[in-house]
Scaffold this motif. Structure first.
Motif, PDB file in Angstrom:
ATOM      1  N   LYS A   1       0.869  -1.184   0.000  1.00  0.00           N
ATOM      2  CA  LYS A   1       0.000   0.000   0.000  1.00  0.00           C
ATOM      3  C   LYS A   1       0.901   1.228   0.000  1.00  0.00           C
ATOM      4  O   LYS A   1       1.930   1.259   0.678  1.00  0.00           O
ATOM      5  CB  LYS A   1      -0.909   0.030   1.231  1.00  0.00           C
ATOM      6  N   ARG A   2       0.524   2.236  -0.761  1.00  0.00           N
ATOM      7  CA  ARG A   2       1.276   3.479  -0.808  1.00  0.00           C
ATOM      8  C   ARG A   2       0.321   4.624  -0.481  1.00  0.00           C
ATOM      9  O   ARG A   2      -0.744   4.739  -1.070  1.00  0.00           O
ATOM     10  CB  ARG A   2       1.889   3.684  -2.184  1.00  0.00           C
ATOM     11  N   LEU A   3       0.732   5.438   0.482  1.00  0.00           N
ATOM     12  CA  LEU A   3      -0.073   6.575   0.921  1.00  0.00           C
ATOM     13  C   LEU A   3       0.747   7.850   0.768  1.00  0.00           C
ATOM     14  O   LEU A   3       1.858   7.947   1.301  1.00  0.00           O
ATOM     15  CB  LEU A   3      -0.491   6.410   2.382  1.00  0.00           C
TER      16      LEU A   3
ATOM     17  N   ILE B   1       3.022   9.887  -9.657  1.00  0.00           N
ATOM     18  CA  ILE B   1       1.582   9.611  -9.581  1.00  0.00           C
ATOM     19  C   ILE B   1       1.148   8.747 -10.752  1.00  0.00           C
ATOM     20  O   ILE B   1       1.650   8.882 -11.866  1.00  0.00           O
ATOM     21  CB  ILE B   1       0.804  10.954  -9.580  1.00  0.00           C
ATOM     22  N   GLN B   2       0.188   7.867 -10.481  1.00  0.00           N
ATOM     23  CA  GLN B   2      -0.403   7.043 -11.525  1.00  0.00           C
ATOM     24  C   GLN B   2      -1.869   7.449 -11.703  1.00  0.00           C
ATOM     25  O   GLN B   2      -2.525   7.862 -10.735  1.00  0.00           O
ATOM     26  CB  GLN B   2      -0.302   5.569 -11.151  1.00  0.00           C
TER      27      GLN B   2
ATOM     28  N   ASP C   1      -4.494   6.380  -9.148  1.00  0.00           N
ATOM     29  CA  ASP C   1      -4.378   6.778  -7.741  1.00  0.00           C
ATOM     30  C   ASP C   1      -5.684   7.421  -7.271  1.00  0.00           C
ATOM     31  O   ASP C   1      -6.317   8.183  -8.004  1.00  0.00           O
ATOM     32  CB  ASP C   1      -3.220   7.756  -7.542  1.00  0.00           C
TER      33      ASP C   1
ATOM     34  N   HIS D   1      -8.066   0.029  -3.307  1.00  0.00           N
ATOM     35  CA  HIS D   1      -7.157   1.133  -3.598  1.00  0.00           C
ATOM     36  C   HIS D   1      -5.792   0.843  -2.974  1.00  0.00           C
ATOM     37  O   HIS D   1      -5.658   0.797  -1.761  1.00  0.00           O
ATOM     38  CB  HIS D   1      -7.704   2.456  -3.041  1.00  0.00           C
ATOM     39  N   ASN D   2      -4.799   0.649  -3.826  1.00  0.00           N
ATOM     40  CA  ASN D   2      -3.445   0.395  -3.336  1.00  0.00           C
ATOM     41  C   ASN D   2      -2.630   1.668  -3.182  1.00  0.00           C
ATOM     42  O   ASN D   2      -1.639   1.687  -2.473  1.00  0.00           O
ATOM     43  CB  ASN D   2      -2.713  -0.574  -4.268  1.00  0.00           C
ATOM     44  N   ARG D   3      -3.036   2.713  -3.868  1.00  0.00           N
ATOM     45  CA  ARG D   3      -2.309   3.988  -3.851  1.00  0.00           C
ATOM     46  C   ARG D   3      -3.320   5.105  -3.602  1.00  0.00           C
ATOM     47  O   ARG D   3      -4.224   5.319  -4.408  1.00  0.00           O
ATOM     48  CB  ARG D   3      -1.584   4.197  -5.169  1.00  0.00           C
TER      49      ARG D   3
ATOM     50  N   MET E   1       5.409  10.751   1.033  1.00  0.00           N
ATOM     51  CA  MET E   1       5.002   9.467   0.461  1.00  0.00           C
ATOM     52  C   MET E   1       5.470   8.345   1.375  1.00  0.00           C
ATOM     53  O   MET E   1       6.659   8.238   1.682  1.00  0.00           O
ATOM     54  CB  MET E   1       5.602   9.292  -0.934  1.00  0.00           C
TER      55      MET E   1
ATOM     56  N   GLU F   1       5.192   4.024   2.207  1.00  0.00           N
ATOM     57  CA  GLU F   1       4.870   2.719   1.638  1.00  0.00           C
ATOM     58  C   GLU F   1       4.813   1.692   2.761  1.00  0.00           C
ATOM     59  O   GLU F   1       5.664   1.698   3.654  1.00  0.00           O
ATOM     60  CB  GLU F   1       5.911   2.318   0.604  1.00  0.00           C
TER      61      GLU F   1
ATOM     62  N   TRP G   1      -5.180  -2.151   4.364  1.00  0.00           N
ATOM     63  CA  TRP G   1      -5.050  -0.867   5.055  1.00  0.00           C
ATOM     64  C   TRP G   1      -5.215  -1.020   6.570  1.00  0.00           C
ATOM     65  O   TRP G   1      -4.583  -0.306   7.340  1.00  0.00           O
ATOM     66  CB  TRP G   1      -6.059   0.149   4.527  1.00  0.00           C
TER      67      TRP G   1
END
Length: 159
Positions: free
Chosen positions: A2-4, A44-45, A48, A99-101, A133, A135, A141
């Protein structure tokens, strides 16, 4: 994984007699938000997920970043109008696992305390328009714990 990405709202104005929730961004805040968003765009993707406090200053900051990131949808949440890191943690742990990001726009003290609890780099104070950022090595989550701080950026780093 997960990336926040956690972004503190841009510099807001105290000049108008408004409720705290309704405070608007200063012109410098708008420029700073644009500067940081441009500098981080390559991270960013398109898929996201953006979530933001519904407060005016945070939602406007999220809109600036979304425009530059070319992301069409922002999920505005009243509950993100919090200054408490424990409350912010509860909100993050409720993010849908599809949602992974996620890019989250919120308020200090919650932002600084949250990134210091969950990241591996101490940040004395996340600046307005500050970008952090994180990870996490989990796919859930609800299971996030201390992760890795991948990027920290403040407007002053770009001037």
């Amino acid at each position: 994984m997960k990336r926040l990405i956690v972004v503190r709202h841009a510099k807001s104005s105290w000049g108008e007699p408004l409720r705290d929730f309704d405070r608007v961004l200063e012109p410098r805040g708008i420029k700073d938000a644009e500067l940081v968003a441009q500098a981080t765009k390559e991270l960013i993707q398109p898929q996201d997920q953006i979530i933001s406090s519904a407060a005016q200053r945070a939602s406007h900051t999220a809109q600036i970043f979304a425009r530059i990131y070319e992301i069409d949808t922002i999920d505005y949440r009243q509950e993100l109008y919090t200054f408490d890191a424990d409350e912010l943690e509860r909100i993050v742990k409720k993010i849908n696992n599809q949602h992974n990001r996620v890019i989250l726009f919120g308020h200090n003290e919650a932002i600084t305390n949250f990134v210091n609890k969950f990241g591996d780099v101490f940040i004395p104070n996340v600046a307005t328009s500050g970008f952090t950022m994180l990870e996490f090595s989990t796919d859930d989550w609800q299971q996030i714990s201390r992760g890795k701080t991948l990027k920290v950026l403040a407007p002053k780093d770009l001037r």
